[in-house]
Design an enzyme around this catalytic site. Structure first.
Site, PDB file in Angstrom:
ATOM      1  N   ARG A 159       0.833  -1.208   0.000  1.00 49.84           N
ATOM      2  CA  ARG A 159       0.000   0.000   0.000  1.00 49.84           C
ATOM      3  C   ARG A 159       0.868   1.259   0.000  1.00 49.84           C
ATOM      4  NH1 ARG A 159      -5.084  -0.129   2.350  1.00 49.84           N
ATOM      5  NH2 ARG A 159      -4.680   1.693   3.646  1.00 49.84           N
ATOM      6  N   ARG A 163       9.566   5.792  -3.495  1.00 46.82           N
ATOM      7  CA  ARG A 163       9.849   6.717  -4.599  1.00 46.82           C
ATOM      8  C   ARG A 163      11.277   7.211  -4.564  1.00 46.82           C
ATOM      9  NH1 ARG A 163       5.644  10.246  -2.507  1.00 46.82           N
ATOM     10  NH2 ARG A 163       3.768   9.323  -3.374  1.00 46.82           N
ATOM     11  N   ARG A 236      -8.172  -6.738  13.711  1.00 44.50           N
ATOM     12  CA  ARG A 236      -7.397  -5.929  14.638  1.00 44.50           C
ATOM     13  C   ARG A 236      -8.293  -4.780  15.041  1.00 44.50           C
ATOM     14  NH1 ARG A 236      -3.656  -7.494  17.633  1.00 44.50           N
ATOM     15  NH2 ARG A 236      -2.495  -5.535  17.645  1.00 44.50           N
ATOM     16  N   ARG A 267       0.424   5.592  16.341  1.00 48.30           N
ATOM     17  CA  ARG A 267       0.536   6.946  15.786  1.00 48.30           C
ATOM     18  C   ARG A 267      -0.210   7.963  16.626  1.00 48.30           C
ATOM     19  NH1 ARG A 267      -2.236   5.324   9.976  1.00 48.30           N
ATOM     20  NH2 ARG A 267      -4.097   4.423  10.868  1.00 48.30           N
ATOM     21  N   GLU A 287      -3.187   6.468  18.972  1.00 48.31           N
ATOM     22  CA  GLU A 287      -3.812   5.230  18.502  1.00 48.31           C
ATOM     23  C   GLU A 287      -3.041   4.036  19.016  1.00 48.31           C
ATOM     24  OE1 GLU A 287      -5.183   6.641  14.091  1.00 48.31           O
ATOM     25  OE2 GLU A 287      -4.541   4.564  14.323  1.00 48.31           O
ATOM     26  N   TYR A 335      -9.595  -5.191   3.255  1.00 46.70           N
ATOM     27  CA  TYR A 335      -8.883  -3.986   3.696  1.00 46.70           C
ATOM     28  C   TYR A 335      -9.084  -2.904   2.628  1.00 46.70           C
ATOM     29  CZ  TYR A 335      -4.768  -1.558   5.800  1.00 46.70           C
ATOM     30  OH  TYR A 335      -3.907  -0.680   6.403  1.00 46.70           O
ATOM     31  N   ASP A 337      -9.875   0.781   0.977  1.00 42.48           N
ATOM     32  CA  ASP A 337      -9.800   2.232   1.155  1.00 42.48           C
ATOM     33  C   ASP A 337     -11.166   2.833   0.826  1.00 42.48           C
ATOM     34  OD1 ASP A 337      -7.175   2.473   1.956  1.00 42.48           O
ATOM     35  OD2 ASP A 337      -6.403   2.553  -0.091  1.00 42.48           O
TER      36      ASP A 337
HETATM   37  N1  UDP Z   1       3.674   0.768   7.765  1.00 37.51           N
HETATM   38  C1  UDP Z   1       4.913   0.745   8.371  1.00 37.51           C
HETATM   39  N2  UDP Z   1       5.429   1.885   8.888  1.00 37.51           N
HETATM   40  C2  UDP Z   1       4.766   3.066   8.828  1.00 37.51           C
HETATM   41  C3  UDP Z   1       3.504   3.105   8.200  1.00 37.51           C
HETATM   42  C4  UDP Z   1       2.973   1.925   7.696  1.00 37.51           C
HETATM   43  O1  UDP Z   1       5.528  -0.306   8.465  1.00 37.51           O
HETATM   44  O2  UDP Z   1       5.286   4.082   9.331  1.00 37.51           O
HETATM   45  C5  UDP Z   1       3.132  -0.497   7.231  1.00 37.51           C
HETATM   46  C6  UDP Z   1       2.315  -1.259   8.270  1.00 37.51           C
HETATM   47  O3  UDP Z   1       2.514  -2.635   8.042  1.00 37.51           O
HETATM   48  C7  UDP Z   1       0.900  -0.879   7.909  1.00 37.51           C
HETATM   49  C8  UDP Z   1       0.960  -0.790   6.400  1.00 37.51           C
HETATM   50  O4  UDP Z   1       2.259  -0.244   6.153  1.00 37.51           O
HETATM   51  O5  UDP Z   1      -0.018  -1.853   8.348  1.00 37.51           O
HETATM   52  C9  UDP Z   1      -0.108   0.046   5.757  1.00 37.51           C
HETATM   53  O6  UDP Z   1      -0.077   1.349   6.301  1.00 37.51           O
HETATM   54  P1  UDP Z   1      -1.237   2.413   6.067  1.00 37.51           P
HETATM   55  O7  UDP Z   1      -0.730   3.720   6.510  1.00 37.51           O
HETATM   56  O8  UDP Z   1      -1.741   2.268   4.686  1.00 37.51           O
HETATM   57  O9  UDP Z   1      -2.319   1.872   7.120  1.00 37.51           O
HETATM   58  P2  UDP Z   1      -3.745   2.457   7.561  1.00 37.51           P
HETATM   59  O10 UDP Z   1      -3.701   3.932   7.368  1.00 37.51           O
HETATM   60  O11 UDP Z   1      -4.767   1.727   6.744  1.00 37.51           O
HETATM   61  O12 UDP Z   1      -3.809   2.080   9.006  1.00 37.51           O
END
Ligand code: UDP
Length: 356
Positions: A159, A163, A236, A267, A287, A335, A337
């Protein structure tokens, strides 16, 4: 059944086409997990940050009929034991991590893994190398999912963009923003022509409520619809701790990911930055990723092999239903979006209208 995005978009399409819809919602408010609450003049994302992004022009045009979007671009940062890195993985991250300057230098640093990655760990290392994996992915992911990275599917990490430009936009999508006035405006507009019953648990009165309609759109958990006959699907969950702080700007950015293993939360969201707020106070939310047990709020489906097998059994029951449409993150155990949920609701609605 359910007033999240799938249910609301489907209902909007139906009412626009002359059908009548009754919305049954278990909670005391509409909108599912995109619901927001106003605190100190700040729109607070009650069930976790939702940032709208899409490359699907049809979806973008669709939502813009109901609400305007601001110019917010998600550029979260990662905090690893106090070291700050830009996300997603881009030249800003690489140059800070490795002291390099050019894309060619960054590419040369990457580990060479050949063959198809079998799990999230292999996928991450092949995308960004060992040290980024250790500092920015492993701890965060294991906190988030409560599992070892070797036991998680590779697609989760795909996801995130990688870059070789100095670009901190978390998403690659063409369109992005937060609805002006918050997501509640969007949901209220979508459901404008529907009847709504809040605080009603459909499953408590399934027979009677089902008899009210020709067609049911069910957006709750699919295993609960079938009374868990093949066992419970795992999720989860997330626990939120919010506080109002007497300062104008606490962390300087909407999203900070805590990627080390020790910090107990994954976060911290400072909501006002989603809408460039200048209020004198601020609201921040920590969170905490949480194990889930029956009765807790489900957030993320755990799409591992074991759960996918259980889901497949429920999905085959669902396929046989004549009058029930299952849609959204919980009913499809996906999962999703937000833009993908909207696209799928628009498709389901189109199919339904074509069948008539
Ligand atoms: N992820 C990570 N480090 C980060 C952010 C995301 O390893 O700083 C990984 C983690 O496995 C996460 C996945 O990337 O479950 C997808 O992150 P995303 O931000 O898309 O998750 P969401 O916003 O759906 O919680």
């Amino acid at each position: 059944m359910g007033s999240g995005l799938f249910g609301a978009v489907f209902a909007q399409q139906m009412t626009e086409n002359g059908k009548s819809c009754l919305i049954i919602e278990k909670r005391d408010h509409l909108g599912g997990n995109i619901y927001c609450k106003e605190i100190e003049g700040i729109t607070v994302h009650e069930y976790g940050a939702h940032i709208f992004h899409t490359s699907d022009k049809k979806v973008w045009n669709y939502v813009n009929q109901f609400v305007e979007f601001n110019q917010y671009i998600n550029s979260p940062i990662a905090n690893y034991y106090g070291e700050i890195y830009n996300l997603p993985f881009n030249m800003n991250t690489f140059s800070k991590m490795w002291g390099i300057k050019t894309p060619a230098e960054a590419k040369a640093k990457r580990a060479q893994i050949t063959g198809e990655p079998r799990n999230l760990e292999e996928q991450a290392i092949s995308l960004v190398g060992q040290d980024i994996y250790q500092k920015l992915i492993k701890g965060y992911t294991e906190k988030q999912w409560g599992r070892d990275c070797k036991e998680l599917p590779a697609f989760i990490i795909k996801r995130l963009p990688v870059r070789y430009t100095y670009d901190n936009n978390y998403f690659n999508d063409r369109y992005q923003g937060i609805p002006e006035g918050g997501y509640n405006v969007l949901i209220e507009q979508l459901l404008e022509s529907c009847d709504v019953r809040l605080n009603v648990d459909f499953l408590q009165d399934k027979e009677q409520l089902s008899s009210l309609a020709d067609k049911i759109v069910y957006t709750g958990t699919i295993d609960s619809y079938y009374n868990y006959e093949y066992g419970a699907l795992e999720y989860r969950s997330v626990r939120f701790e919010s506080e109002i702080l007497d300062e104008q700007n606490h962390q300087g950015v909407a999203v900070v990911n805590y990627t080390d293993r020790e910090t107990p939360y994954t976060r911290v969201i400072e909501h006002k930055h989603f809408e460039f707020g200048t209020q004198p106070k601020t609201v921040v939310t920590k969170e905490y990723s949480a194990d889930w047990k029956l009765g807790d709020e489900p957030y993320y489906p755990v799409n591992d092999e074991k759960n996918q097998k259980i889901y497949a059994q429920y999905a085959s029951l669902a396929e046989k239903e004549q009058n029930v449409i299952f849609g959204g993150r919980l009913a499809e155990y996906k999962y999703y979006d937000m833009d993908k949920v909207i696209a799928s609701a628009l498709d389901a609605a189109q199919k339904e209208l074509a069948d008539k």
